[in-house]
Design a protein around this motif. Structure first.
Motif, PDB file in Angstrom:
ATOM      1  N   LEU A  33       0.867  -1.175   0.000  1.00 59.58           N
ATOM      2  CA  LEU A  33       0.000   0.000   0.000  1.00 59.58           C
ATOM      3  C   LEU A  33       0.898   1.218   0.000  1.00 59.58           C
ATOM      4  O   LEU A  33       1.728   1.380   0.902  1.00 59.58           O
ATOM      5  CB  LEU A  33      -0.884   0.032   1.254  1.00 59.58           C
ATOM      6  N   VAL A  34       0.763   2.068  -1.015  1.00 59.56           N
ATOM      7  CA  VAL A  34       1.651   3.221  -1.117  1.00 59.56           C
ATOM      8  C   VAL A  34       0.821   4.487  -1.319  1.00 59.56           C
ATOM      9  O   VAL A  34      -0.189   4.473  -2.017  1.00 59.56           O
ATOM     10  CB  VAL A  34       2.719   3.011  -2.230  1.00 59.56           C
ATOM     11  N   GLY A  35       1.242   5.553  -0.648  1.00 58.52           N
ATOM     12  CA  GLY A  35       0.520   6.821  -0.760  1.00 58.52           C
ATOM     13  C   GLY A  35       1.161   7.818   0.175  1.00 58.52           C
ATOM     14  O   GLY A  35       1.953   7.439   1.033  1.00 58.52           O
ATOM     15  N   SER A  36       0.808   9.081   0.023  1.00 57.05           N
ATOM     16  CA  SER A  36       1.458  10.082   0.856  1.00 57.05           C
ATOM     17  C   SER A  36       0.873  10.048   2.271  1.00 57.05           C
ATOM     18  O   SER A  36      -0.086   9.324   2.543  1.00 57.05           O
ATOM     19  CB  SER A  36       1.338  11.465   0.218  1.00 57.05           C
ATOM     20  N   SER A  37       1.475  10.852   3.149  1.00 59.85           N
ATOM     21  CA  SER A  37       1.083  10.855   4.554  1.00 59.85           C
ATOM     22  C   SER A  37      -0.395  11.215   4.697  1.00 59.85           C
ATOM     23  O   SER A  37      -0.871  12.150   4.066  1.00 59.85           O
ATOM     24  CB  SER A  37       1.957  11.872   5.290  1.00 59.85           C
ATOM     25  N   ILE A 196       7.655   5.050  -3.490  1.00 56.90           N
ATOM     26  CA  ILE A 196       7.218   4.305  -4.686  1.00 56.90           C
ATOM     27  C   ILE A 196       8.314   3.347  -5.174  1.00 56.90           C
ATOM     28  O   ILE A 196       8.017   2.260  -5.694  1.00 56.90           O
ATOM     29  CB  ILE A 196       6.726   5.259  -5.805  1.00 56.90           C
ATOM     30  N   ASP A 197       9.582   3.718  -4.980  1.00 55.33           N
ATOM     31  CA  ASP A 197      10.669   2.807  -5.380  1.00 55.33           C
ATOM     32  C   ASP A 197      10.618   1.523  -4.553  1.00 55.33           C
ATOM     33  O   ASP A 197      10.778   0.419  -5.081  1.00 55.33           O
ATOM     34  CB  ASP A 197      12.041   3.472  -5.191  1.00 55.33           C
ATOM     35  N   GLU A 198      10.404   1.695  -3.245  1.00 56.28           N
ATOM     36  CA  GLU A 198      10.293   0.529  -2.366  1.00 56.28           C
ATOM     37  C   GLU A 198       9.088  -0.322  -2.774  1.00 56.28           C
ATOM     38  O   GLU A 198       9.155  -1.559  -2.810  1.00 56.28           O
ATOM     39  CB  GLU A 198      10.169   0.984  -0.908  1.00 56.28           C
ATOM     40  N   ALA A 199       7.983   0.360  -3.094  1.00 51.52           N
ATOM     41  CA  ALA A 199       6.762  -0.357  -3.500  1.00 51.52           C
ATOM     42  C   ALA A 199       6.995  -1.180  -4.766  1.00 51.52           C
ATOM     43  O   ALA A 199       6.611  -2.348  -4.848  1.00 51.52           O
ATOM     44  CB  ALA A 199       5.627   0.643  -3.729  1.00 51.52           C
ATOM     45  N   PHE A 200       7.667  -0.590  -5.749  1.00 55.42           N
ATOM     46  CA  PHE A 200       7.922  -1.296  -7.013  1.00 55.42           C
ATOM     47  C   PHE A 200       8.920  -2.433  -6.830  1.00 55.42           C
ATOM     48  O   PHE A 200       8.864  -3.443  -7.514  1.00 55.42           O
ATOM     49  CB  PHE A 200       8.418  -0.324  -8.082  1.00 55.42           C
ATOM     50  N   LEU A 201       9.857  -2.264  -5.899  1.00 49.12           N
ATOM     51  CA  LEU A 201      10.846  -3.316  -5.648  1.00 49.12           C
ATOM     52  C   LEU A 201      10.222  -4.533  -4.961  1.00 49.12           C
ATOM     53  O   LEU A 201      10.499  -5.670  -5.325  1.00 49.12           O
ATOM     54  CB  LEU A 201      11.988  -2.758  -4.776  1.00 49.12           C
ATOM     55  N   LEU A 202       9.369  -4.274  -3.959  1.00 50.42           N
ATOM     56  CA  LEU A 202       8.892  -5.371  -3.109  1.00 50.42           C
ATOM     57  C   LEU A 202       7.542  -5.940  -3.540  1.00 50.42           C
ATOM     58  O   LEU A 202       7.231  -7.089  -3.231  1.00 50.42           O
ATOM     59  CB  LEU A 202       8.771  -4.885  -1.655  1.00 50.42           C
ATOM     60  N   GLY A 203       6.726  -5.120  -4.226  1.00 52.50           N
ATOM     61  CA  GLY A 203       5.338  -5.502  -4.427  1.00 52.50           C
ATOM     62  C   GLY A 203       5.094  -6.402  -5.629  1.00 52.50           C
ATOM     63  O   GLY A 203       5.532  -6.085  -6.735  1.00 52.50           O
ATOM     64  N   ASP A 204       4.386  -7.519  -5.409  1.00 53.75           N
ATOM     65  CA  ASP A 204       3.806  -8.246  -6.536  1.00 53.75           C
ATOM     66  C   ASP A 204       2.610  -7.437  -7.026  1.00 53.75           C
ATOM     67  O   ASP A 204       2.370  -7.315  -8.220  1.00 53.75           O
ATOM     68  CB  ASP A 204       3.352  -9.642  -6.100  1.00 53.75           C
ATOM     69  N   VAL A 206       0.826  -3.575  -6.285  1.00 57.90           N
ATOM     70  CA  VAL A 206       1.009  -2.258  -5.666  1.00 57.90           C
ATOM     71  C   VAL A 206      -0.334  -1.530  -5.697  1.00 57.90           C
ATOM     72  O   VAL A 206      -0.992  -1.465  -6.737  1.00 57.90           O
ATOM     73  CB  VAL A 206       2.096  -1.448  -6.408  1.00 57.90           C
ATOM     74  N   VAL A 207      -0.736  -1.029  -4.511  1.00 60.03           N
ATOM     75  CA  VAL A 207      -2.006  -0.322  -4.390  1.00 60.03           C
ATOM     76  C   VAL A 207      -1.695   1.145  -4.150  1.00 60.03           C
ATOM     77  O   VAL A 207      -1.086   1.498  -3.136  1.00 60.03           O
ATOM     78  CB  VAL A 207      -2.835  -0.889  -3.209  1.00 60.03           C
ATOM     79  N   ILE A 208      -2.086   1.994  -5.089  1.00 65.43           N
ATOM     80  CA  ILE A 208      -1.768   3.417  -4.973  1.00 65.43           C
ATOM     81  C   ILE A 208      -2.963   4.164  -4.397  1.00 65.43           C
ATOM     82  O   ILE A 208      -4.063   4.117  -4.940  1.00 65.43           O
ATOM     83  CB  ILE A 208      -1.348   3.983  -6.343  1.00 65.43           C
ATOM     84  N   MET A 209      -2.714   4.815  -3.242  1.00 62.03           N
ATOM     85  CA  MET A 209      -3.791   5.492  -2.515  1.00 62.03           C
ATOM     86  C   MET A 209      -3.679   7.007  -2.636  1.00 62.03           C
ATOM     87  O   MET A 209      -2.594   7.554  -2.615  1.00 62.03           O
ATOM     88  CB  MET A 209      -3.743   5.085  -1.045  1.00 62.03           C
ATOM     89  N   ARG A 214      -8.787   6.811  -0.940  1.00 59.40           N
ATOM     90  CA  ARG A 214      -9.368   6.204  -2.140  1.00 59.40           C
ATOM     91  C   ARG A 214      -8.257   5.508  -2.912  1.00 59.40           C
ATOM     92  O   ARG A 214      -7.130   5.989  -2.946  1.00 59.40           O
ATOM     93  CB  ARG A 214     -10.019   7.273  -3.015  1.00 59.40           C
ATOM     94  N   ILE A 215      -8.617   4.398  -3.559  1.00 61.44           N
ATOM     95  CA  ILE A 215      -7.634   3.646  -4.336  1.00 61.44           C
ATOM     96  C   ILE A 215      -7.610   4.181  -5.768  1.00 61.44           C
ATOM     97  O   ILE A 215      -8.643   4.218  -6.428  1.00 61.44           O
ATOM     98  CB  ILE A 215      -8.011   2.145  -4.391  1.00 61.44           C
TER      99      ILE A 215
END
Ligand SMILES: Nc1ncnc2c1ncn2[C@@H]1O[C@H](COP(=O)(O)OP(=O)(O)OP(=O)(O)O)[C@@H](O)[C@H]1O
Ligand SMILES: [Mg+2]
Length: 270
Positions: A33-37, A196-204, A206-209, A214-215
């Motif tokens: 799950l990735v998104g700003s604070s 987002i770099d961490e999300a792309f590296l680890l995620g099968d 990736v959910v962008i919030m 909201r997704i």
């Protein structure tokens, strides 16, 4: 499989942290799950183990609504790794790892023996077992946090910005360790980050919030880059700028890949 169906959380003060969320989280894979604070990442994560209950909608694990499961029983199958490791400062490393199994009635001997094995699993020397958290480096503390999350041998591992507090080199190490560990263990991992770099590296997946929980898009990194759902996603993943906006240029007969600023990223192999 974890499923969010029309999930909304409004806190008593009126804040709507997440709204109308539908996501399917596949088993034995890593979903990030990735998104700003403030976009509702922690709130979503905590609805999986009922540290937060939704005000509308359902969270299902393997088809069972978690609202029907008693929280203590539910958490038996769910490991939780907090930001800043969340270690108890007055307990030795080994006791931190063994805390939850001990609370659940595992014998002290057995819990400690298992805790030592888990230190091996996360790449920590057993000599650290008798130290206190403050005597460890930030990266070592994070590893202890991961070991503690694994101590209940969970099917599901929730990780809330677990590598947020360490320097970039240690962070890169911990990311590689998690990839290795996940290959070995195959847990259902739900990982929160705003990187987002961490999300792309680890995620099968990736959910962008977006703000307001909201997704915008839930897909593999490749799909997101190839086909961003909207301008917000394209902007968030940097598809149109910097190191991800690559193009090919020819220099001395070699085809080079360069980023938006003209900096070389590599040579095109074929
Ligand atoms: N207990 C609470 N009471 C009221 N509002 C809350 C509560 N917990 C969170 N919020 C609000 O809900 C929204 C989402 O918070 P949440 O902690 O889920 O965000 P986040 O994406 O994890 O942010 P961060 O990256 O800063 O950790 C924020 O606006 C936050 O202020
Ligand atoms: Mg958070």
């Amino acid at each position: 499989m974890i499923e969010f169906r029309g999930v909304t959380k409004q806190f008593p003060d009126g804040t709507v942290a997440v709204e109308g969320v539908d996501i399917v989280i596949p088993p034995h894979k890593t979903t990030v799950l990735v998104g700003s604070s403030g976009s509702g990442k922690t709130t979503l994560l905590r609805m999986i183990n009922r540290m937060v209950d939704p005000t509308a909608g359902q969270v299902l694990i393997d088809g069972t609504d978690v609202a029907t499961v008693e929280p203590v029983a539910l958490r038996r199958g769910i490991g939780y790794v907090m930001q800043n490791s969340g270690l108890l400062p007055h307990r030795k490393v080994v006791d931190n790892v063994a805390t939850v199994p001990l609370l659940r009635g595992t014998s002290k001997r057995e819990a400690r023996a298992h805790a030592l094995e888990l230190l091996d699993t996360v790449g920590l020397d057993r000599s650290l077992a008798e130290k206190y958290p403050a005597q460890l480096s930030g990266g070592q503390q994070q590893r202890v946090g991961v070991a503690r999350g694994l101590a209940v041998d969970p099917n599901i591992l929730l990780m809330d910005e677990p590598f947020g507090a360490v320097d970039p080199i240690v962070r890169a190490e911990l990311q590689q360790e998690l990839l290795r560990l996940q290959e070995e263990l195959g847990k259902t991992v739900v990982f929160v980050t705003h990187d987002i770099d961490e999300a792309f590296l680890l995620g099968d997946q990736v959910v962008i919030m977006q703000q307001g929980g909201r997704i915008s898009q839930a897909a593999s990194p490749v799909e997101i880059l190839a086909n961003p759902a909207d301008d917000f996603v394209a902007d968030f993943v940097g598809a149109r700028r910097g190191k991800r906006a690559l193009h090919v240029t020819e220099v001395d007969g070699q085809r080079l890949v360069v980023d938006a600023d003209g900096r070389p990223a590599g040579v095109l192999a074929s």
